[in-house]
Design a protein around this motif. Structure first.
Motif, PDB file in Angstrom:
ATOM      1  N   ALA A   1     -52.830 -33.136 -39.319  1.00 41.12           N
ATOM      2  CA  ALA A   1     -53.654 -32.298 -38.298  1.00 41.12           C
ATOM      3  C   ALA A   1     -54.457 -33.451 -38.241  1.00 41.12           C
ATOM      4  N   SER A   2     -54.598 -34.144 -39.385  1.00 43.21           N
ATOM      5  CA  SER A   2     -56.045 -35.025 -39.604  1.00 43.21           C
ATOM      6  C   SER A   2     -56.244 -36.278 -38.583  1.00 43.21           C
ATOM      7  N   MET A   3     -54.876 -36.686 -37.613  1.00 40.87           N
ATOM      8  CA  MET A   3     -55.298 -37.352 -36.427  1.00 40.87           C
ATOM      9  C   MET A   3     -55.930 -36.922 -35.818  1.00 40.87           C
ATOM     10  N   PRO A   4     -56.830 -38.089 -34.460  1.00 37.90           N
ATOM     11  CA  PRO A   4     -57.317 -37.272 -34.239  1.00 37.90           C
ATOM     12  C   PRO A   4     -57.089 -37.183 -32.859  1.00 37.90           C
ATOM     13  N   ARG A   5     -57.056 -36.654 -31.705  1.00 45.01           N
ATOM     14  CA  ARG A   5     -56.049 -35.931 -30.439  1.00 45.01           C
ATOM     15  C   ARG A   5     -56.997 -37.039 -29.751  1.00 45.01           C
ATOM     16  N   VAL A   6     -56.006 -37.226 -28.813  1.00 43.26           N
ATOM     17  CA  VAL A   6     -56.074 -38.374 -27.790  1.00 43.26           C
ATOM     18  C   VAL A   6     -55.662 -37.976 -26.715  1.00 43.26           C
ATOM     19  N   ALA A   7     -56.672 -37.641 -25.509  1.00 42.11           N
ATOM     20  CA  ALA A   7     -56.210 -37.023 -24.147  1.00 42.11           C
ATOM     21  C   ALA A   7     -55.579 -38.175 -23.361  1.00 42.11           C
ATOM     22  N   PRO A   8     -54.153 -36.661 -23.250  1.00 43.42           N
ATOM     23  CA  PRO A   8     -53.386 -38.098 -22.302  1.00 43.42           C
ATOM     24  C   PRO A   8     -54.006 -38.341 -20.897  1.00 43.42           C
ATOM     25  N   ALA A   9     -53.890 -39.661 -20.108  1.00 41.61           N
ATOM     26  CA  ALA A   9     -54.529 -39.438 -19.240  1.00 41.61           C
ATOM     27  C   ALA A   9     -53.603 -39.225 -17.900  1.00 41.61           C
ATOM     28  N   PRO A  10     -54.369 -38.752 -17.092  1.00 43.48           N
ATOM     29  CA  PRO A  10     -54.238 -37.874 -16.224  1.00 43.48           C
ATOM     30  C   PRO A  10     -52.928 -38.881 -15.317  1.00 43.48           C
ATOM     31  N   ALA A  11     -51.897 -37.733 -14.463  1.00 45.92           N
ATOM     32  CA  ALA A  11     -50.973 -38.174 -13.999  1.00 45.92           C
ATOM     33  C   ALA A  11     -51.768 -38.714 -12.684  1.00 45.92           C
ATOM     34  N   GLY A  12     -51.309 -39.130 -11.861  1.00 49.46           N
ATOM     35  CA  GLY A  12     -51.338 -39.793 -10.117  1.00 49.46           C
ATOM     36  C   GLY A  12     -52.276 -41.020 -10.053  1.00 49.46           C
ATOM     37  N   VAL A  13     -52.373 -41.218  -9.120  1.00 49.86           N
ATOM     38  CA  VAL A  13     -53.471 -42.152  -8.390  1.00 49.86           C
ATOM     39  C   VAL A  13     -54.846 -41.381  -9.221  1.00 49.86           C
ATOM     40  N   PRO A  14     -55.275 -42.758 -10.156  1.00 53.12           N
ATOM     41  CA  PRO A  14     -56.877 -42.693  -9.992  1.00 53.12           C
ATOM     42  C   PRO A  14     -57.544 -42.290  -9.320  1.00 53.12           C
ATOM     43  N   VAL A  15     -58.995 -41.522  -9.357  1.00 54.82           N
ATOM     44  CA  VAL A  15     -59.562 -41.569  -8.877  1.00 54.82           C
ATOM     45  C   VAL A  15     -60.677 -42.521  -8.242  1.00 54.82           C
ATOM     46  N   GLU A  16     -61.259 -43.351  -8.940  1.00 59.85           N
ATOM     47  CA  GLU A  16     -61.644 -44.303  -8.653  1.00 59.85           C
ATOM     48  C   GLU A  16     -60.780 -45.415  -7.341  1.00 59.85           C
ATOM     49  N   GLU A  17     -59.769 -45.360  -7.111  1.00 59.00           N
ATOM     50  CA  GLU A  17     -58.911 -46.085  -6.160  1.00 59.00           C
ATOM     51  C   GLU A  17     -58.613 -45.445  -5.123  1.00 59.00           C
ATOM     52  N   VAL A  18     -58.975 -44.105  -4.673  1.00 60.59           N
ATOM     53  CA  VAL A  18     -58.576 -43.019  -3.718  1.00 60.59           C
ATOM     54  C   VAL A  18     -60.050 -43.297  -3.120  1.00 60.59           C
ATOM     55  N   GLU A  19     -61.075 -43.384  -4.189  1.00 61.43           N
ATOM     56  CA  GLU A  19     -62.862 -43.370  -3.128  1.00 61.43           C
ATOM     57  C   GLU A  19     -62.947 -45.104  -2.952  1.00 61.43           C
ATOM     58  N   ALA A  20     -62.711 -45.830  -3.796  1.00 57.41           N
ATOM     59  CA  ALA A  20     -62.290 -47.599  -2.677  1.00 57.41           C
ATOM     60  C   ALA A  20     -61.465 -47.363  -2.117  1.00 57.41           C
ATOM     61  N   LEU A  21     -60.488 -46.827  -1.475  1.00 60.67           N
ATOM     62  CA  LEU A  21     -59.379 -46.262  -0.626  1.00 60.67           C
ATOM     63  C   LEU A  21     -60.243 -45.891   0.687  1.00 60.67           C
ATOM     64  N   SER A  22     -60.170 -45.258   0.269  1.00 60.90           N
ATOM     65  CA  SER A  22     -61.417 -43.898   1.839  1.00 60.90           C
ATOM     66  C   SER A  22     -62.387 -44.609   1.821  1.00 60.90           C
ATOM     67  N   ALA A  23     -63.494 -45.519   1.263  1.00 58.66           N
ATOM     68  CA  ALA A  23     -64.834 -46.250   1.485  1.00 58.66           C
ATOM     69  C   ALA A  23     -63.927 -47.597   2.669  1.00 58.66           C
ATOM     70  N   ARG A  24     -63.162 -47.763   2.159  1.00 56.72           N
ATOM     71  CA  ARG A  24     -62.278 -49.319   3.285  1.00 56.72           C
ATOM     72  C   ARG A  24     -62.056 -48.693   4.544  1.00 56.72           C
ATOM     73  N   LEU A  25     -61.027 -47.340   4.139  1.00 52.95           N
ATOM     74  CA  LEU A  25     -60.708 -46.804   5.618  1.00 52.95           C
ATOM     75  C   LEU A  25     -62.224 -47.049   6.787  1.00 52.95           C
ATOM     76  N   GLU A  26     -62.956 -45.912   6.309  1.00 48.97           N
ATOM     77  CA  GLU A  26     -64.268 -45.768   6.854  1.00 48.97           C
ATOM     78  C   GLU A  26     -64.671 -46.403   7.736  1.00 48.97           C
ATOM     79  N   ALA A  27     -64.577 -47.914   6.361  1.00 46.87           N
ATOM     80  CA  ALA A  27     -65.318 -49.075   7.107  1.00 46.87           C
ATOM     81  C   ALA A  27     -64.959 -50.043   8.101  1.00 46.87           C
ATOM     82  N   THR A  28     -63.398 -49.240   7.748  1.00 41.14           N
ATOM     83  CA  THR A  28     -62.619 -50.161   9.217  1.00 41.14           C
ATOM     84  C   THR A  28     -62.870 -49.147  10.481  1.00 41.14           C
TER      85      THR A  28
END
Length: 103
Positions: free
Chosen positions: A24-51
């Motif tokens: 109970a005294s240990m700090p709670r750490v939020a688990p990492a979300p599953a799946g592809v990070p949003v930043e990677e999806v946004e970067a790929l989207s921008a790259r595809l739009e430019a292409t």
């Protein structure tokens, strides 16, 4: 219950209580979300739009290549043979990948 068994149970209960307090005294750490990070999806989207923008700039307006691929001005492929996402449809009208486990 015998004295030794009662003592063992009391020690076990005390150990569990100490573990519960420590947890109970240990700090709670939020688990990492599953799946592809949003930043990677946004970067790929921008790259595809430019292409796509470079492709449109390289091809003349009303190009036969765009017409054959079903890509209109918006690039979404709304002409026959393509679904609203721009994916080619098969003969059954379905779009996307097809295969033994995919369709």
């Amino acid at each position: 219950m015998s004295d030794s068994l009662a003592e063992a149970a009391a020690r076990l209960e005390a150990a569990v209580e100490r573990l519960a307090r420590a947890a109970a005294s240990m700090p709670r750490v939020a688990p990492a979300p599953a799946g592809v990070p949003v930043e990677e999806v946004e970067a790929l989207s921008a790259r595809l739009e430019a292409t796509i923008a470079r492709l449109r700039a390289a091809l003349p307006e009303g190009s036969q290549v765009l017409a054959e691929e079903g890509l209109g001005e918006d690039g979404m492929g709304e002409e026959a043979g393509f679904d609203e996402a721009g994916l080619p449809e098969d003969e059954g009208g379905r779009s996307g990948p097809a295969g033994p486990n995919l369709g």
